[in-house]
Design an enzyme around this catalytic site. Structure first.
Site, PDB file in Angstrom:
ATOM      1  N   LYS A 140      -3.293  10.027  40.075  1.00 24.61           N
ATOM      2  CA  LYS A 140      -4.147   9.835  38.899  1.00 24.61           C
ATOM      3  C   LYS A 140      -5.418   9.155  39.339  1.00 24.61           C
ATOM      4  O   LYS A 140      -5.450   8.470  40.363  1.00 24.61           O
ATOM      5  CB  LYS A 140      -3.432   8.962  37.872  1.00 24.61           C
ATOM      6  CG  LYS A 140      -3.999   9.056  36.483  1.00 24.61           C
ATOM      7  CD  LYS A 140      -3.651  10.386  35.835  1.00 24.61           C
ATOM      8  CE  LYS A 140      -3.548  10.307  34.349  1.00 24.61           C
ATOM      9  NZ  LYS A 140      -2.451  11.139  33.839  1.00 24.61           N
TER      10      LYS A 140
HETATM   11  N1  GLU Z   1      -3.495  14.424  32.475  1.00 27.97           N
HETATM   12  C1  GLU Z   1      -2.306  15.153  32.123  1.00 27.97           C
HETATM   13  C2  GLU Z   1      -1.090  14.269  32.226  1.00 27.97           C
HETATM   14  O1  GLU Z   1      -1.171  13.075  32.131  1.00 27.97           O
HETATM   15  C3  GLU Z   1      -2.187  16.461  32.888  1.00 27.97           C
HETATM   16  C4  GLU Z   1      -2.065  16.338  34.363  1.00 27.97           C
HETATM   17  C5  GLU Z   1      -2.152  17.655  35.107  1.00 27.97           C
HETATM   18  O2  GLU Z   1      -2.144  18.699  34.475  1.00 27.97           O
HETATM   19  O3  GLU Z   1      -2.213  17.599  36.328  1.00 27.97           O
HETATM   20  O4  GLU Z   1       0.015  14.733  32.340  1.00 27.97           O
END
Ligand code: GLU
Length: 429
Positions: A115
């Site tokens: 992230k």
């Molecule tokens: N930001 C989204 C989550 O927290 C999607 C992450 C992604 O698709 O890689 O799951």
């Protein structure tokens, strides 16, 4: 180790990282996780902090701070979103990266967890500035991301346009004959730039499906059931839209500008049109403005937190009336609140299951890019529903068989999958 650092911290200052670590420790204790593997999973693999200058519209230079934390890649490339928000810092990125590892493992995807994001309030910048900020951030990340290494996606305040800028910048840094091999460096792209049908609605659709599966399991008819939503971004909107289609009624919605309530129901499409024209829910007329601390105490059947972490705490959990909490956000419920809610017999559909439709949709996009395929909306939605139903049933069955709550069950499944990978592969050298 992260966990030791947190234990020394003042509980009042504990953030999402403390929360995810306590969830991890609880589930690890429950399965008797191999202590060596526990050491590995309790810490992040790589943490990148970048400071980069960007020219503003005024001609002045501003220096921004961006993050990318890669928690674990035992099951495949790092995967997870990029968030643009003032609360983004190293600890937030660590916590959110960890949740991604559990989320992808639970969904059975060949991914790890990561992230990142930038610590900004994007509302303060013009579109042209946001484009330059995004491109310069991508350039700073360099080859720390990549289609088989670490694949970003949208998160809070980022969208398909953000992903298109990242893709274009990343591809531009490659030699011409390499460029089109890199289409899957990000997911959540616009359709014309290699995106997939259905990815925009995948997270909200997944939240809706989880509520639907819960209703089926408990013989509840969703028609005329009431729901409240915190956050009316991509996830809040799509979850509401699908629930409304099923006959359920949105009666309260909260965003940064306030809490809007109407016991007779708020039209999801009308609310969305309003938000698209005004930029927020401020001034929405067909609902009354109520004090924000009353939101979670609203009399309703379903509560969907779809904004930031640590929103449901010991302070508001005792007043919650909903029968089910569907976590569209990552980490919306802290550990203390969870204990209170479980005692009140409220079902929490945990984030790593409930909002996993997003990353599952991302996986489908990545597969299509990798294989040169284009799937229809029907195919995507059908595959998504099938995958999510398998995860949902598995979590609820494990919860029942092992006598634990759904979150602990979800963590147990995810951690056991990782444990197995480490045991089979061993540790280099
Ligand atoms: N930001 C989204 C989550 O927290 C999607 C992450 C992604 O698709 O890689 O799951």
């Amino acid at each position: 180790m992260i966990s030791e650092k947190i234990k020394k911290n003042d509980p009042a200052k504990r953030g999402m990282l403390a929360n995810v670590m306590r969830q991890f420790e609880h589930a690890s204790d429950s399965i008797g996780l191999n202590p060596n593997i526990r050491k590995i999973l309790a810490i992040t693999n790589n943490e990148l902090v970048v400071h980069f200058p960007v020219k503003m519209d005024s001609g002045e230079i501003e220096v921004f701070t961006g993050y990318r934390v890669q928690h674990n890649n035992a099951l495949g490339p790092y995967k997870g979103g990029l968030r643009y928000h003032p609360t983004v810092d190293l600890d937030a990125a660590r916590a959110l990266a960890m949740w991604m590892t559990w989320k992808t493992a639970l969904a059975g995807l060949p991914y790890g967890g990561a992230k990142g994001g930038i610590q900004i309030d994007p509302k303060k910048y013009s579109t042209a500035e946001l484009e330059r900020i995004t491109r310069r951030f991508t350039y700073a990340l360099g080859d720390n991301i990549g289609p088989e290494l670490d694949i970003p996606a949208p998160d809070i305040n980022t969208n398909s346009q953000t992903m298109a800028w990242i893709l274009d910048t990343y591809m531009s840094t490659k030699s011409p004959n390499e460029r089109s091999k890199n289409l899957h460096v990000v997911t959540g792209k616009p359709l014309g730039a290699g995106g997939s049908e259905g990815r925009d609605r995948a997270t909200g659709f997944g939240v809706f499906l989880c509520v639907k599966f819960w209703a089926q399991q408990n013989k509840v008819d969703l028609k005329d059931k009431t729901f409240i939503v915190q956050g009316f971004g991509n996830v809040g909107y799509w979850a509401s839209s699908f629930l409304e289609n099923e006959g359920a009624k949105l009666i309260a919605v909260q965003d940064v500008t306030g809490t809007y309530y109407n016991k007779d129901g708020i039209s999801v499409e009308e609310l969305n049109d309003y938000q698209n024209s005004v930029g927020s829910l401020e001034g929405f007329k067909n609902a009354s403005l109520i004090p924000s601390d009353k939101f979670f105490g609203t009399e309703c059947d379903i509560c969907i937190p779809a904004a930031l972490g640590n929103q449901i705490t010991a302070a508001n959990a005792p007043g919650i009336k909903a029968k089910v909490i569907a976590e569209g956000a990552n980490g919306p419920t802290d550990v203390e609140a969870e204990e209170i809610l479980l005692q009140k017999d409220i079902t929490i559909i945990p984030d790593i299951l409930c909002n996993s439709g997003g990353v599952i949709g991302s996986y489908f996009e990545w597969l299509q890019n990798r294989n040169g395929e284009i799937w229809t909306m029907e195919e995507v939605m059908e595959k998504l529903e099938k995958k999510l139903k398998t995860s949902f049933d598995r979590v609820m069955n494990v919860a029942k068989e092992r006598g634990v709550d759904p979150r602990t069950a979800a963590f147990m499944i995810a951690i056991e999958r990782l444990e197995q990978a480490y045991i089979q592969r061993g540790i280099f050298p």
